[in-house]
Write a protein that holds these residues in place. Structure first.
Motif, PDB file in Angstrom:
ATOM      1  N   THR A 196       0.855  -1.184   0.000  1.00 32.10           N
ATOM      2  CA  THR A 196       0.000   0.000   0.000  1.00 32.10           C
ATOM      3  C   THR A 196       0.894   1.237   0.000  1.00 32.10           C
ATOM      4  O   THR A 196       2.082   1.157   0.334  1.00 32.10           O
ATOM      5  CB  THR A 196      -0.923   0.041   1.224  1.00 32.10           C
ATOM      6  N   VAL A 197       0.319   2.369  -0.375  1.00 36.54           N
ATOM      7  CA  VAL A 197       1.073   3.620  -0.456  1.00 36.54           C
ATOM      8  C   VAL A 197       0.810   4.447   0.794  1.00 36.54           C
ATOM      9  O   VAL A 197      -0.342   4.612   1.203  1.00 36.54           O
ATOM     10  CB  VAL A 197       0.662   4.400  -1.724  1.00 36.54           C
ATOM     11  N   ALA A 198       1.881   4.965   1.394  1.00 40.13           N
ATOM     12  CA  ALA A 198       1.738   5.814   2.582  1.00 40.13           C
ATOM     13  C   ALA A 198       0.883   7.035   2.249  1.00 40.13           C
ATOM     14  O   ALA A 198       0.920   7.536   1.124  1.00 40.13           O
ATOM     15  CB  ALA A 198       3.114   6.249   3.079  1.00 40.13           C
ATOM     16  N   PRO A 199       0.091   7.523   3.206  1.00 40.12           N
ATOM     17  CA  PRO A 199      -0.824   8.644   2.936  1.00 40.12           C
ATOM     18  C   PRO A 199      -0.139   9.858   2.332  1.00 40.12           C
ATOM     19  O   PRO A 199      -0.656  10.463   1.386  1.00 40.12           O
ATOM     20  CB  PRO A 199      -1.408   8.952   4.321  1.00 40.12           C
ATOM     21  N   GLU A 200       1.025  10.253   2.862  1.00 38.28           N
ATOM     22  CA  GLU A 200       1.694  11.440   2.332  1.00 38.28           C
ATOM     23  C   GLU A 200       2.205  11.209   0.911  1.00 38.28           C
ATOM     24  O   GLU A 200       2.267  12.133   0.089  1.00 38.28           O
ATOM     25  CB  GLU A 200       2.848  11.859   3.259  1.00 38.28           C
ATOM     26  N   THR A 201       2.542   9.955   0.606  1.00 33.47           N
ATOM     27  CA  THR A 201       2.979   9.615  -0.745  1.00 33.47           C
ATOM     28  C   THR A 201       1.810   9.708  -1.716  1.00 33.47           C
ATOM     29  O   THR A 201       1.940  10.252  -2.824  1.00 33.47           O
ATOM     30  CB  THR A 201       3.573   8.197  -0.771  1.00 33.47           C
ATOM     31  N   PHE A 202       0.646   9.205  -1.303  1.00 29.55           N
ATOM     32  CA  PHE A 202      -0.546   9.273  -2.158  1.00 29.55           C
ATOM     33  C   PHE A 202      -0.968  10.722  -2.397  1.00 29.55           C
ATOM     34  O   PHE A 202      -1.327  11.102  -3.517  1.00 29.55           O
ATOM     35  CB  PHE A 202      -1.688   8.491  -1.513  1.00 29.55           C
ATOM     36  N   THR A 203      -0.905  11.533  -1.360  1.00 33.85           N
ATOM     37  CA  THR A 203      -1.266  12.954  -1.507  1.00 33.85           C
ATOM     38  C   THR A 203      -0.372  13.632  -2.535  1.00 33.85           C
ATOM     39  O   THR A 203      -0.854  14.388  -3.390  1.00 33.85           O
ATOM     40  CB  THR A 203      -1.152  13.672  -0.150  1.00 33.85           C
ATOM     41  N   ALA A 204       0.916  13.349  -2.468  1.00 39.94           N
ATOM     42  CA  ALA A 204       1.848  13.947  -3.432  1.00 39.94           C
ATOM     43  C   ALA A 204       1.559  13.458  -4.846  1.00 39.94           C
ATOM     44  O   ALA A 204       1.655  14.223  -5.811  1.00 39.94           O
ATOM     45  CB  ALA A 204       3.283  13.625  -3.032  1.00 39.94           C
ATOM     46  N   MET A 205       1.192  12.199  -4.986  1.00 40.29           N
ATOM     47  CA  MET A 205       0.854  11.667  -6.303  1.00 40.29           C
ATOM     48  C   MET A 205      -0.341  12.416  -6.893  1.00 40.29           C
ATOM     49  O   MET A 205      -0.352  12.761  -8.080  1.00 40.29           O
ATOM     50  CB  MET A 205       0.544  10.166  -6.216  1.00 40.29           C
ATOM     51  N   LYS A 206      -1.349  12.678  -6.081  1.00 40.20           N
ATOM     52  CA  LYS A 206      -2.529  13.391  -6.568  1.00 40.20           C
ATOM     53  C   LYS A 206      -2.184  14.822  -6.968  1.00 40.20           C
ATOM     54  O   LYS A 206      -2.642  15.329  -7.998  1.00 40.20           O
ATOM     55  CB  LYS A 206      -3.612  13.408  -5.488  1.00 40.20           C
ATOM     56  N   GLU A 207      -1.368  15.463  -6.152  1.00 42.29           N
ATOM     57  CA  GLU A 207      -1.042  16.864  -6.395  1.00 42.29           C
ATOM     58  C   GLU A 207      -0.096  17.041  -7.577  1.00 42.29           C
ATOM     59  O   GLU A 207      -0.094  18.091  -8.234  1.00 42.29           O
ATOM     60  CB  GLU A 207      -0.423  17.476  -5.137  1.00 42.29           C
TER      61      GLU A 207
END
Length: 481
Positions: A196-207
């Motif tokens: 799974t992807v860490a929350p801060e990593t996923f947020t950066a991917m979206k942004e």
């Protein structure tokens, strides 16, 4: 952080076993680098895979020696050397059964308008690890190995491995800015490793999703192909869609979320597609079939463009298989897939609805022959795709479709046995056509050949005498004689 791995621990046993199998190749190489005053370490996925029990014969190593120096050190020792990646600091080496890629410590980043990374050599192992994509890939083992194993894990990659978590060594924004492809690589690792992807990593991917636009089509294709051939492609594809990356690299996929399948109104086409992909995978026999998987993923992409509201609230998608085949061909070509893969996947998309005209067995033998002929070498994959495309929750309907396709396959097998269906040819070849009609090579021979092939499909084997009579009659009717 550099730790001496305690003897007797699971980590020690795994690493010790790896180095036992790599001896003497990697041990000798480590000693050669040390003798020349340079560092060498096993690094990245090679270390990660030791702890995942996935080791192979391909190993990644890193060093403070520049590429030219690496060449000097390995010459006379390696069985073969290749330098295709030397401009990026990588020298390839084969020693026995081991394939080694030795890369100079480096730090690479993208210019905002560039598709290629700028490579700058680093000066330390820690610096090299800090520029890697994820903490689970930012571990190294110093070589040569002595009495104990020196694991370098400055970003707690071992802990992330235990948690099955993807997290960047530093701020994810900086990591993805340096190499935007890492966002796709995250989705690929989710598919391959079940992480799974860490929350801060996923947020950066979206942004930062739009940053992926600067990456070349070839690199994007390679990651998508590995993703879809992974063990958990649904999870990887879901991450692409939810992060917004799919909107840029595979826009046909998120568009399916808005469309309602006319056969399964309780599901949207997006969910139906992921289910078809999983059901196609369940039928694989010899590992991942990239053509089948891509066809399952793309089989309904023509629905958004063909969606029509019919009287009574019904939704139709007439000819979506034809439109979908065109869209598939265009997308896979843009992603630089090999021509044969593009042709095979788009052909399966085009044919995936053909079976639904079969009903309960109303097809003539001629129609069955044409089905086989049109599928050609893709027949077995078409069988699997067609069966996978049934996602109805209505058990009676599902069983009826299953029985109908079983019946079709039985008919194909019977006709194949009787007529060698896979080798269907007209009963007269081109030379015989020319002799019978008294003509030379040219388009008329091709038209006659097609006539005879269609007759062969419609009537089966009728013998050369009857085929000759039919050919002469056809020629007379078309003013050829």
């Amino acid at each position: 952080m550099s730790d001496r791995i305690t003897t007797g621990t699971p980590a020690s046993a795994m690493l010790t076993d790896l180095f036992r199998r790599m001896t003497p190749a990697v041990g000798e190489l480590g000693e050669r680098f040390a003798a020349h005053g340079h560092e060498l370490a096993l690094v990245g996925g090679s270390v990660r895979d030791v702890f995942l029990g996935r080791t192979g014969n391909d190993l990644d190593l890193t060093t403070d020696a520049p590429p030219e120096r690496v060449l000097e050190i390995v010459r006379g020792w390696a069985d073969s050397i290749w330098t295709i990646g030397i401009e990026f600091g990588t020298v390839g080496v084969r020693k026995g059964r081991w394939m080694l890629e030795i890369t100079t410590y480096r730090s690479e980043s993208y210019d905002p308008k560039s598709r290629k990374p700028d490579v700058v050599y680093g000066t330390s192992l820690h610096e090299d690890l800090s520029r890697r994509d994820f903490a689970v890939n930012a571990m190294a083992v110093r070589l040569p190995v002595g009495d104990s194993v020196d694991l370098v894990d400055p970003f707690d990659g071992l802990a992330d491995l235990a948690a099955k978590r993807l997290r960047t060594p530093g701020p994810p924004e900086r990591s993805f800015d340096d190499d935007p492809l890492r966002m796709l690589r995250a989705a690929r690792f989710v598919s391959q490793l079940g992480f799974t992807v860490a929350p801060e990593t996923f947020t950066a991917m979206k942004e930062m999703a739009e940053r992926i636009e600067i990456v070349s089509a070839e690199r994007i294709q390679a990651e998508l192909d590995k993703l879809i051939c992974g063990r958990h492609p649904r999870a990887g594809l879901t991450l692409l869609v939810e992060s917004g990356l799919a909107r840029i690299v595979l826009p046909e996929l998120p568009k399916l979320r808005l469309e309602i399948d006319e056969h399964h109104r309780h599901k949207d086409v997006y969910e139906h597609t992921l289910t078809v992909l999983e059901q196609a995978i369940a039928q694989e026999e010899n590992g991942p079939d990239r053509v089948l998987r891509w066809a399952a993923l793309m089989h309904d992409v023509g629905k958004p463009k063909t969606r029509r509201l019919e009287p009574g609230g019904r939704v139709s998608f007439h000819h979506h298989e034809v439109v979908g085949a065109q869209m598939t061909r265009k997308r896979l070509t843009a992603l630089k897939f090999p021509k044969d893969v593009v042709a095979d996947v788009s052909r399966l998309v085009e044919l995936h609805l053909r079976f639904h005209g079969y009903g309960t067995g109303e097809w003539t033998d001629s129609a069955v022959r044409r089905y086989v002929r049109d599928a050609g070498h893709l027949l077995e994959r078409l069988h699997k795709l067609t069966r996978a495309d049934c996602t109805t929750r209505n058990k009676r309907k599902a069983q009826a479709l299953q029985r109908a396709y079983d019946h079709l396959e039985e008919r194909i097998a019977r006709l194949a046995e009787e007529e060698e269906l896979a080798k269907i040819r007209p009963e007269l070849d081109g030379n015989e056509i020319q002799r019978i009609l008294g003509i030379g090579p040219g388009p008329t021979v091709g038209k006659a050949y097609k006539f005879l092939l269609d007759m062969r499909l419609d009537r089966g084997v009728i013998g050369k005498e009857a085929a000759t009579e039919a050919l002469l009659k056809w020629a007379e009717e078309n003013g050829i004689r």
